[in-house]
Write a protein that holds these residues in place. Structure first.
Motif, mmCIF file in Angstrom:
data_model
loop_
_atom_site.group_PDB
_atom_site.id
_atom_site.type_symbol
_atom_site.label_atom_id
_atom_site.label_comp_id
_atom_site.label_asym_id
_atom_site.label_seq_id
_atom_site.Cartn_x
_atom_site.Cartn_y
_atom_site.Cartn_z
ATOM 1 N N GLY A 161 19.993 -29.712 -13.450
ATOM 2 C CA GLY A 161 19.235 -30.860 -13.921
ATOM 3 C C GLY A 161 19.346 -31.996 -12.916
ATOM 4 O O GLY A 161 20.442 -32.287 -12.424
ATOM 5 N N ALA A 180 19.649 -30.470 -19.417
ATOM 6 C CA ALA A 180 20.555 -29.563 -18.705
ATOM 7 C C ALA A 180 21.944 -29.585 -19.345
ATOM 8 O O ALA A 180 22.620 -28.546 -19.403
ATOM 9 C CB ALA A 180 20.633 -29.949 -17.233
ATOM 10 N N TRP A 200 15.913 -21.337 -13.952
ATOM 11 C CA TRP A 200 15.262 -22.553 -14.443
ATOM 12 C C TRP A 200 16.043 -23.806 -14.061
ATOM 13 O O TRP A 200 17.263 -23.885 -14.250
ATOM 14 C CB TRP A 200 15.130 -22.508 -15.963
ATOM 15 C CG TRP A 200 13.990 -21.665 -16.433
ATOM 16 C CD1 TRP A 200 14.034 -20.340 -16.762
ATOM 17 C CD2 TRP A 200 12.633 -22.075 -16.614
ATOM 18 N NE1 TRP A 200 12.780 -19.904 -17.137
ATOM 19 C CE2 TRP A 200 11.902 -20.941 -17.070
ATOM 20 C CE3 TRP A 200 11.967 -23.283 -16.444
ATOM 21 C CZ2 TRP A 200 10.545 -20.996 -17.344
ATOM 22 C CZ3 TRP A 200 10.606 -23.335 -16.722
ATOM 23 C CH2 TRP A 200 9.911 -22.203 -17.164
ATOM 24 N N GLY A 201 15.309 -24.791 -13.548
ATOM 25 C CA GLY A 201 15.857 -26.118 -13.309
ATOM 26 C C GLY A 201 14.925 -27.160 -13.896
ATOM 27 O O GLY A 201 13.781 -26.866 -14.273
ATOM 28 N N ILE A 202 15.402 -28.388 -13.990
ATOM 29 C CA ILE A 202 14.560 -29.474 -14.514
ATOM 30 C C ILE A 202 14.860 -30.743 -13.716
ATOM 31 O O ILE A 202 16.024 -31.077 -13.452
ATOM 32 C CB ILE A 202 14.774 -29.670 -16.032
ATOM 33 C CG1 ILE A 202 13.822 -30.739 -16.576
ATOM 34 C CG2 ILE A 202 16.232 -29.962 -16.371
ATOM 35 C CD1 ILE A 202 13.708 -30.731 -18.097
ATOM 36 N N TYR A 242 18.705 -24.294 -18.729
ATOM 37 C CA TYR A 242 18.539 -24.911 -17.413
ATOM 38 C C TYR A 242 19.865 -24.885 -16.647
ATOM 39 O O TYR A 242 20.849 -25.508 -17.074
ATOM 40 C CB TYR A 242 18.058 -26.354 -17.559
ATOM 41 C CG TYR A 242 16.686 -26.485 -18.177
ATOM 42 C CD1 TYR A 242 15.547 -26.127 -17.461
ATOM 43 C CD2 TYR A 242 16.532 -26.975 -19.478
ATOM 44 C CE1 TYR A 242 14.287 -26.237 -18.025
ATOM 45 C CE2 TYR A 242 15.268 -27.097 -20.044
ATOM 46 C CZ TYR A 242 14.152 -26.728 -19.311
ATOM 47 O OH TYR A 242 12.897 -26.842 -19.871
#
Length: 372
Positions: free
Chosen positions: A264, A254, A238-240, A261
């Motif tokens: 970020g 993040a 997961w990233g944002i 996450y």
């Protein structure tokens, strides 16, 4: 006609041009000192300026996606907000529409991928919000049917629209092109507004006695998406990403939730939640909550999070340039949190600048996530 309609923009431009021509044509007839002539001149000037202002405003809204409708513009939007879901059987994520990826080169999702419009309801926060989900072509191909994919949440600024991430910033088309060129791995993108309780700008804060926005993005959203799509497990999947307000939210989430996450990205972010007419009182006198929302304070007083951050700015055109350099130095001093940057020579706080940064951003995110 809708606020973003090409017809509305064309009518505004025609009105502005018509009034300008009319002013030039009628001015000699109104060049007297009688009150009717003076009133006529004032009326023509005001009307022309108003028409020009409307045309420019509509064109800017078309380009940058600030407001999606007349109701959104006048703060009367009522089709979204904080709700309680009483129909658990429907699930936290529901697909309401599908469309092909613009310019991806194929009508079938196995070739060009697919964009799904979804409604999401937070299981614990009961926040309801729409989003667009990009699924790469591999997601639909038989040989990948057991594969899980990395995912990145992509946030707009305030008061941007999720649709602008698709149509203006071209996230799906860019991701499809980069993956096709072998520059990034196939990745799911969840595109939405950080403003999950419009028209209020919640700044991704758990507001006391108000919307629990941070909890929605840190818990409910990944849970809803993972329950519906084949997303890899754990933070490494997961990233944002976000721009402006969304960039601040992405960095904060993040940093606060490295177990959710792994990366970020803040494109033209700021580093402290503002308090103004659009936010209202976010902290309700809670000093600890206010401090946690201040990334400067967080870096100084809290353990450095094990996460990777990317920030962007430009030497000319962005007001956050000096703060961004200072933020990079502060993060580097932690010796635990990893930091990267995109610094342009020039570029304003706008879609054109972010489009220049998005390809590098997606490559960077893809290189730090795993679908397994």
């Amino acid at each position: 006609m809708s606020l973003t309609s090409d017809k509305v923009l064309a009518l505004a431009v025609l009105a502005a041009v018509g009034l300008f021509v009319g002013t030039v044509w009628l001015w000699p007839r109104l060049a007297r000192r009688r009150w009717r002539a003076v009133a006529g001149r004032v009326g023509l000037l005001l009307s022309t300026q108003l028409a020009l202002f409307m045309a420019v405003g509509l064109a800017a809204n078309q380009a940058f996606g600030f407001y999606a409708s007349w109701a959104d513009l006048f703060g009367q939007e009522k089709d979204q907000g904080v709700v309680v879901d009483h129909t658990a059987a429907s699930g936290p994520l529901r697909v309401v529409d599908t469309r092909r990826v613009p310019g991806a080169g194929g009508l079938r999702p196995q070739v060009g991928g697919q964009i799904q419009k979804v409604d999401i309801v937070g299981r614990t926060t009961h926040i309801a919000t729409p989003a667009f989900v990009y699924l790469p072509p591999e997601y639909f191909q038989p040989e990948y049917r057991t594969r899980t994919f990395p995912a990145a949440v992509v946030l707009t600024g305030y008061p941007g629209t999720a649709k602008a991430l698709v149509d203006k910033l071209d996230y799906p088309r860019t991701a499809a092109r980069l993956a096709g060129e072998g520059r990034m791995q196939p990745m799911i993108l969840v595109m939405m507004r950080p403003t999950v309780a419009p028209p209020r700008d919640t700044e991704c804060v758990d507001i006391p006695r108000g919307p629990q926005t941070e909890s929605f993005f840190a818990k409910d959203l990944p849970e809803a998406v993972s329950g519906h799509y084949r997303v890899g497990g754990g933070a490494r999947s997961w990233g944002i990403i976000g721009d402006s307000t969304g960039g601040y939210c992405a960095l904060k989430l993040a940093m606060h939730h490295p177990g959710v996450y792994a990366v970020g990205v803040g494109l033209s972010p700021y580093y402290k939640a503002p308090i103004d007419a659009t936010t209202g009182d976010l902290f309700q006198g809670d000093k600890e909550l206010r401090n946690r929302a201040n990334l400067w304070w967080y870096l100084k007083h809290m353990p450095a999070p094990d996460t990777s951050l990317l920030v962007s700015s430009s030497k000319v055109g962005e007001s956050n340039y000096k703060d961004t350099l200072k933020f990079i130095d502060r993060v580097k001093a932690t010796n635990r949190t990893r930091i990267s940057s995109i610094i342009l020579e020039s570029g304003g706080h706008n879609f054109n600048t972010w489009r220049r940064e998005i390809p590098g951003t997606l490559e960077w995110v893809s290189g730090r996530l795993s679908g397994r």
